[in-house]
Scaffold this active site. Structure first.
Site, short mmCIF file in Angstrom:
data_model
loop_
_atom_site.label_atom_id
_atom_site.label_comp_id
_atom_site.label_asym_id
_atom_site.label_seq_id
_atom_site.Cartn_x
_atom_site.Cartn_y
_atom_site.Cartn_z
N HIS A 153 -28.47 -9.10 -43.06
CA HIS A 153 -29.44 -8.52 -42.12
C HIS A 153 -30.73 -9.35 -42.10
CE1 HIS A 153 -30.68 -4.52 -40.06
NE2 HIS A 153 -31.38 -5.52 -39.56
N ARG B 86 -26.56 -3.33 -34.85
CA ARG B 86 -26.57 -2.48 -36.05
C ARG B 86 -25.13 -2.32 -36.52
NH1 ARG B 86 -31.08 -3.56 -36.71
NH2 ARG B 86 -32.91 -2.25 -36.53
P1 NDP Z 1 -34.79 -3.21 -26.32
O1 NDP Z 1 -35.07 -1.76 -26.39
O2 NDP Z 1 -35.85 -4.13 -25.80
O3 NDP Z 1 -33.49 -3.47 -25.45
C1 NDP Z 1 -32.34 -2.69 -25.56
C2 NDP Z 1 -31.37 -3.11 -24.48
O4 NDP Z 1 -30.13 -2.41 -24.70
C3 NDP Z 1 -31.86 -2.74 -23.08
O5 NDP Z 1 -31.55 -3.77 -22.18
C4 NDP Z 1 -31.05 -1.48 -22.77
O6 NDP Z 1 -30.77 -1.28 -21.39
C5 NDP Z 1 -29.74 -1.78 -23.48
N1 NDP Z 1 -29.02 -0.54 -23.76
C6 NDP Z 1 -29.40 0.50 -24.53
N2 NDP Z 1 -28.45 1.47 -24.52
C7 NDP Z 1 -27.47 1.02 -23.71
C8 NDP Z 1 -26.25 1.57 -23.29
N3 NDP Z 1 -25.83 2.79 -23.68
N4 NDP Z 1 -25.48 0.85 -22.45
C9 NDP Z 1 -25.90 -0.37 -22.01
N5 NDP Z 1 -27.05 -0.96 -22.38
C10 NDP Z 1 -27.83 -0.26 -23.23
O7 NDP Z 1 -34.34 -3.66 -27.79
P2 NDP Z 1 -34.58 -5.03 -28.55
O8 NDP Z 1 -34.11 -6.15 -27.70
O9 NDP Z 1 -35.97 -5.08 -29.09
O10 NDP Z 1 -33.64 -4.85 -29.83
C11 NDP Z 1 -32.27 -4.59 -29.68
C12 NDP Z 1 -31.65 -4.26 -31.01
O11 NDP Z 1 -31.52 -5.42 -31.81
C13 NDP Z 1 -32.44 -3.31 -31.92
O12 NDP Z 1 -32.38 -1.97 -31.49
C14 NDP Z 1 -31.70 -3.51 -33.22
O13 NDP Z 1 -30.53 -2.73 -33.22
C15 NDP Z 1 -31.30 -5.00 -33.15
N6 NDP Z 1 -32.11 -5.82 -34.06
C16 NDP Z 1 -31.48 -6.49 -35.06
C17 NDP Z 1 -32.18 -7.28 -35.94
C18 NDP Z 1 -31.49 -8.07 -37.00
O14 NDP Z 1 -32.15 -8.73 -37.80
N7 NDP Z 1 -30.16 -8.09 -37.04
C19 NDP Z 1 -33.65 -7.40 -35.85
C20 NDP Z 1 -34.22 -6.69 -34.73
C21 NDP Z 1 -33.46 -5.91 -33.89
P3 NDP Z 1 -31.97 -1.05 -20.32
O15 NDP Z 1 -32.61 -2.40 -20.15
O16 NDP Z 1 -31.25 -0.61 -19.10
O17 NDP Z 1 -32.89 -0.03 -20.92
#
Ligand code: NDP
Length: 308
Positions: free
Chosen positions: A271, A223
């Protein structure tokens, strides 16, 4: 009972067709044609309507039409109503395409060859083996895992970082602050696939990016608010960073005179790294409605405490 859709109306028309075919008993409505608000039990939305708890007193679930939920103010959704992010296969497939393209572009120096062409220069650069290119992904969620499993097929040296510890075959997994240090130190290409939360806002700042090896590149598909744009510009200009692929920015779009637009080592896309496919999204939502009826936990249900 009705299901209200409030997002892009063109895609909404496709949702309506799929609902009519697969769930004709559901009264599917597209904003602003809400009908009797007290009958709205399900809302699929990108930007939710104001005051939704009062306006739709019988809500049973709020579905984000995208994989992220940072655009939803959780405090506006009653505590008993689950907030569900979009988990459907097309989102991961498109993200894989975008990141693989960016990684290959950096690795095979297509950006440099583009400059050579514009300047009429026929210059061969040495080919490096994929296994000698270290790719580090911030996040090990559904999208990061899909990206890493495809990058592994190219033989890139793959690593990822997450909040909690994970084990993924063929991927060096790191977590926590010490793990972040180690991941950054071994990332020639850093890919951001984190959700936007209070903990990750501004994470891609001068301090973190400065810990990457000299000449590293950034692929920013999380993001816009993850990134300190001025820090990125400074590090590109000193040569510490080589390329930046920005699919997300803050704001979107950037103002026309923003220096990132014309920076020779920045690639901006609007995006589009990934997007929800209406056909597979409706299948995923209908499967979740069935889970709800069976009293099961929903696929993609957000943990409000964690923020994702
Ligand atoms: P998930 O919820 O499946 O995965 C999020 C990951 O981030 C998890 O592994 C989580 O850790 C990790 N995480 C979250 N907070 C922290 C932190 N503070 N420190 C370290 N690791 C952290 O999300 P998705 O894979 O589905 O999507 C990820 C992001 O991709 C979305 O939230 C969005 O921002 C972005 N996105 C962008 C798009 C685009 O077109 N550019 C389209 C779709 C999504 P843990 O495994 O330990 O919970």
């Amino acid at each position: 009972m009705s299901f209200l859709y409030k997002a892009d109306p063109v895609r909404g028309a496709r949702w309506a067709e799929r609902f009519a075919e697969q769930a004709p008993d559901i009264d599917f409505r597209i904003w602003p044609d809400i009908g009797d608000a007290s009958r709205v039990e399900y809302l699929a939305t990108w930007v939710p309507p104001q005051d939704m708890a009062r306006q739709f007193p019988n809500l049973k679930a709020v579905f984000s039409t995208g994989a992220g939920v940072d655009q939803i103010d959780f405090s506006q959704v009653p505590a008993h109503v689950p907030i569900v992010r979009m988990l459907e296969p097309a989102i991961a497939d498109h993200m894989v395409e975008y990141v693989v393209h960016a990684v290959l572009t950096v690795h095979r120096e297509f950006g440099e060859y583009g400059v050579d062409q514009r300047e009429g220069r026929w210059q061969v650069r040495p080919n490096r083996l994929a296994r000698d290119i270290r790719v580090g992904v911030l996040g090990l969620g559904q999208l990061a895992r899909a990206v890493l499993s495809r990058l592994r097929l190219f033989d890139y040296s793959c690593a990822g970082w997450s909040r909690s510890a994970h084990h993924i075959e063929g991927v060096a997994c790191f977590s926590g602050e010490a793990g972040l240090e180690a991941l950054l130190a071994r990332s020639d290409i850093l890919v951001c696939l984190l959700p936007l939360t209070p903990q990750t806002r501004g994470i891609l700042g001068a301090e973190l990016l400065g810990r990457l090896p000299a000449g590293a590149s950034l692929v920013q598909t999380g993001r816009g608010a993850h990134l300190d744009q001025q820090a990125l510009l400074d590090l590109l200009d000193t040569g510490h960073l080589r390329w930046a692929f920005l699919d997300v920015t803050e704001p979107e779009p950037l103002p026309p005179d923003h220096p990132l637009w014309r920076h020779p080592r920045v690639r901006i896309t609007p995006h589009i790294a990934s997007s929800t496919n209406p056909d597979t999204a409706v299948t995923a939502v209908l499967e979740n409605l069935a889970r709800l009826r069976r009293g099961e936990r929903l696929d993609g249900e957000v943990d409000r405490e964690r923020g994702y």
